[in-house]
Structure formats: structure tokens, C-alpha cells
Design an enzyme around this catalytic site. Structure first.
Site, PDB file in Angstrom:
ATOM      1  N   GLY A  48       3.484  -7.424 -12.860  1.00 27.34           N
ATOM      2  CA  GLY A  48       2.769  -6.189 -14.080  1.00 27.34           C
ATOM      3  C   GLY A  48       3.461  -5.703 -14.867  1.00 27.34           C
ATOM      4  N   GLU A 103       7.632   0.472 -14.671  1.00 23.90           N
ATOM      5  CA  GLU A 103       6.405  -0.203 -13.789  1.00 23.90           C
ATOM      6  C   GLU A 103       5.004  -0.136 -14.412  1.00 23.90           C
ATOM      7  OE1 GLU A 103       5.390  -1.379 -11.107  1.00 23.90           O
ATOM      8  OE2 GLU A 103       6.285  -0.800  -9.186  1.00 23.90           O
ATOM      9  N   ASP A 104       4.459  -0.952 -14.145  1.00 19.97           N
ATOM     10  CA  ASP A 104       2.965  -1.102 -14.643  1.00 19.97           C
ATOM     11  C   ASP A 104       2.084   0.275 -13.994  1.00 19.97           C
ATOM     12  OD1 ASP A 104       2.702  -1.992 -12.401  1.00 19.97           O
ATOM     13  OD2 ASP A 104       1.679  -3.711 -12.968  1.00 19.97           O
ATOM     14  N   ASP A 107       0.489   3.859  -7.601  1.00 20.60           N
ATOM     15  CA  ASP A 107      -0.784   4.197  -6.930  1.00 20.60           C
ATOM     16  C   ASP A 107      -0.522   5.170  -5.619  1.00 20.60           C
ATOM     17  OD1 ASP A 107      -3.326   4.294  -6.060  1.00 20.60           O
ATOM     18  OD2 ASP A 107      -3.409   2.102  -5.559  1.00 20.60           O
ATOM     19  N   LYS A 135      -2.054   7.002 -10.938  1.00 21.72           N
ATOM     20  CA  LYS A 135      -3.133   7.426 -10.237  1.00 21.72           C
ATOM     21  C   LYS A 135      -3.013   8.706  -9.519  1.00 21.72           C
ATOM     22  CE  LYS A 135      -5.388   2.671  -9.692  1.00 21.72           C
ATOM     23  NZ  LYS A 135      -6.179   2.005  -8.976  1.00 21.72           N
ATOM     24  N   ASP A 163      -3.336  -7.189 -12.967  1.00 29.72           N
ATOM     25  CA  ASP A 163      -4.601  -8.173 -12.599  1.00 29.72           C
ATOM     26  C   ASP A 163      -5.502  -7.854 -11.701  1.00 29.72           C
ATOM     27  OD1 ASP A 163      -2.520  -8.052 -10.481  1.00 29.72           O
ATOM     28  OD2 ASP A 163      -3.558 -10.089 -10.101  1.00 29.72           O
ATOM     29  N   ARG A 169      -4.445  -9.976 -16.933  1.00 31.24           N
ATOM     30  CA  ARG A 169      -3.109  -9.513 -17.032  1.00 31.24           C
ATOM     31  C   ARG A 169      -2.849  -9.446 -18.638  1.00 31.24           C
ATOM     32  NH1 ARG A 169       0.209  -8.950 -12.781  1.00 31.24           N
ATOM     33  NH2 ARG A 169      -0.148 -10.595 -11.089  1.00 31.24           N
TER      34      ARG A 169
HETATM   35  P1  XMP Z   1       1.548   1.823  -4.610  1.00 29.99           P
HETATM   36  O1  XMP Z   1       2.778   1.592  -3.482  1.00 29.99           O
HETATM   37  O2  XMP Z   1       2.135   2.656  -5.366  1.00 29.99           O
HETATM   38  O3  XMP Z   1       1.588   0.160  -5.091  1.00 29.99           O
HETATM   39  O4  XMP Z   1       0.333   2.042  -3.722  1.00 29.99           O
HETATM   40  C1  XMP Z   1       1.438   0.055  -6.477  1.00 29.99           C
HETATM   41  C2  XMP Z   1       0.755  -1.187  -6.713  1.00 29.99           C
HETATM   42  O5  XMP Z   1      -0.554  -1.462  -6.342  1.00 29.99           O
HETATM   43  C3  XMP Z   1      -1.068  -2.242  -7.198  1.00 29.99           C
HETATM   44  N1  XMP Z   1      -2.109  -1.504  -7.765  1.00 29.99           N
HETATM   45  C4  XMP Z   1      -3.039  -1.949  -8.773  1.00 29.99           C
HETATM   46  N2  XMP Z   1      -2.985  -3.132  -9.410  1.00 29.99           N
HETATM   47  N3  XMP Z   1      -4.861  -2.568 -10.823  1.00 29.99           N
HETATM   48  C5  XMP Z   1      -4.209  -3.674 -10.432  1.00 29.99           C
HETATM   49  O6  XMP Z   1      -4.040  -4.690 -10.849  1.00 29.99           O
HETATM   50  C6  XMP Z   1      -4.731  -1.133 -10.157  1.00 29.99           C
HETATM   51  O7  XMP Z   1      -5.743  -0.525 -10.351  1.00 29.99           O
HETATM   52  C7  XMP Z   1      -3.857  -0.992  -9.005  1.00 29.99           C
HETATM   53  N4  XMP Z   1      -3.586   0.056  -8.595  1.00 29.99           N
HETATM   54  C8  XMP Z   1      -2.486  -0.348  -7.452  1.00 29.99           C
HETATM   55  C9  XMP Z   1      -0.084  -2.864  -8.116  1.00 29.99           C
HETATM   56  O8  XMP Z   1       0.578  -3.859  -7.510  1.00 29.99           O
HETATM   57  C10 XMP Z   1       0.975  -1.824  -8.277  1.00 29.99           C
HETATM   58  O9  XMP Z   1       2.360  -2.207  -8.566  1.00 29.99           O
HETATM   59 MG    MG Z   2       3.434  -3.546  -9.608  1.00 28.62          MG
END
Ligand code: XMP
Ligand code: MG
Length: 184
Positions: A48, A103-104, A107, A135, A163, A169
Site C-alpha cells: 500500500g 505507511e498508507d 487503522d 482512522k 486496494d 490501488r
Molecule cells: P492495522 O493494524 O492498523 O492495519 O489495523 C492497517 C492495515 O489494514 C488495512 N486497511 C485498509 N486497507 N482500505 C484498505 O485498502 C482501508 O480503508 C483500510 N483500513 C485498514 C491496510 O492494509 C493497512 O495497512
Molecule cells: Mg498497509
């Protein structure tokens, strides 16, 4: 590419390309100032972070090495558990270095929390994080994210590296998907 080119897949553009670019300008300027005279190594988290890495690193006013990790979080469905497996480790020795994880999205923060601990235990001089998106869930984990592009609501987003089943992506903006995409 715009939302219309996506047919009915996209529900809403949450953050435009222009907004992302302006924010990356600001983040890069801050990183340049904070790391002046220090041995910075950028560590991107695959897949990502590829777009954030490319666009953020090109805004830095210095030459900077970069390395990549791929991790997978054990857990059911879309929720991360905080138990992390390394799929691709760093090539570089980070002993004594100032590491900036790129990082992208953060969450739950569990993956990042593990990653920061892991890199810290390898003798890095410092480990900080720059993420494009965060988030609200992330505040529940004690993880200090130094550079945050945008705080977004708890919604599943795609684009700019993010994605849904490996698609979307390459969208140059951040958007939400129409429920019909998940249902089909
Ligand atoms: P954590 O451990 O912070 O994980 O819960 C973060 C990873 O969860 C994925 N992620 C998303 N991927 N759209 C996505 O495409 C989203 O809205 C999203 N929210 C979480 C992502 O792989 C990230 O690195
Ligand atoms: Mg990621």
C-alpha cells in the site's frame, strides 16, 4: 482518472489528488526540517505504501535511501490482530540509523505498533512513522505517529495504494466504494 471513469464502483471521492499533493508538500518540508543532518532511512510497508513512498520521497530536498518490508497480520477477515508475520524483511542493517516508516493507512494501529517495536529492537537510533491516512480506531493503541496526512472517518477507502481485492490501488485519489462492489 476521475470518479466517473470508475463506472459505478466509486461512491465518493474523499480526498482529491490536489489535496494529497499539497499535504505531501507540507509533510516533506516537515521531515526535511526534523531530520536535517541525520542519517535517515525510509522504510515502506508493501504494498500500500508504494505511492506514498514515491510521492513523499520525491519531495524531500535530500538524497535518501529507502527499503521495504512486507508484513501480514494474522487475524480473521479484515480486522488485524496485532500478531504479525514478516513476508519480506529489510535488506538494510538499521543499527544506529534514524528510520522513518512510510505507511498508507493506520487503522487499529496494531500492525504499526508491532513494526515500531520490531525495528526498535534491531538497534535503530530512532523509529518514527509517516502515514497518509489514519482512522479514529488508532487512538486506542499507544502508538505515536509523528506525521499524519489526513485523519479520516472509519470507512473502507481505496486508491493511492489502498486496494479492495488488489484493485483500485492506482486511483490517484482516495475514495469510498459503492456497496454494490462488495455485494457482487
Ligand atoms: P492495522 O493494524 O492498523 O492495519 O489495523 C492497517 C492495515 O489494514 C488495512 N486497511 C485498509 N486497507 N482500505 C484498505 O485498502 C482501508 O480503508 C483500510 N483500513 C485498514 C491496510 O492494509 C493497512 O495497512
Ligand atoms: Mg498497509
Amino acid at each position: 482518472m476521475n470518479a466517473t471513469d470508475m463506472g459505478g464502483d466509486l461512491q465518493q471521492v474523499l480526498i482529491t489528488q490536489e489535496q494529497i499533493e499539497r499535504r505531501l508538500d507540507e509533510m516533506a518540508a516537515q521531515i526535511d526540517a526534523d531530520y536535517e543532518g541525520r542519517d535517515l532511512l525510509l522504510v515502506g510497508v508493501l504494498k500500500g505504501a508504494v505511492y506514498v513512498m514515491a510521492d513523499l520521497s520525491r519531495r524531500l530536498r535530500r538524497s535518501v535511501p529507502m527499503d521495504w518490508m512486507a508484513v501480514s497480520s494474522y487475524g480473521s477477515g479484515t480486522k488485524s490482530s496485532g500478531v504479525v508475520r514478516i513476508l519480506k524483511d529489510l535488506d538494510a542493517d538499521i543499527t544506529g540509523r534514524d528510520v522513518l516508516i512510510v505507511e498508507d493507512i493506520i487503522d487499529s494501529g496494531l500492525t504499526l505498533s508491532w513494526l515500531m517495536g520490531n525495528l526498535g529492537s534491531r538497534g535503530a537510533n530512532s523509529v518514527e512513522t509517516a502515514t497518509l491516512l489514519r482512522k479514529p480506531e488508532a487512538v486506542r493503541v499507544e502508538v505515536d505517529v509523528k506525521y499524519v496526512g489526513f485523519d479520516i472517518p472509519t470507512e473502507f477507502v481505496v486508491g493511492y495504494g489502498l486496494d479492495y481485492a488488489e484493485n483500485y490501488r492506482n486511483l490517484p485519489f482516495i475514495g469510498t466504494l459503492s456497496p454494490s462492489v462488495y455485494e457482487s
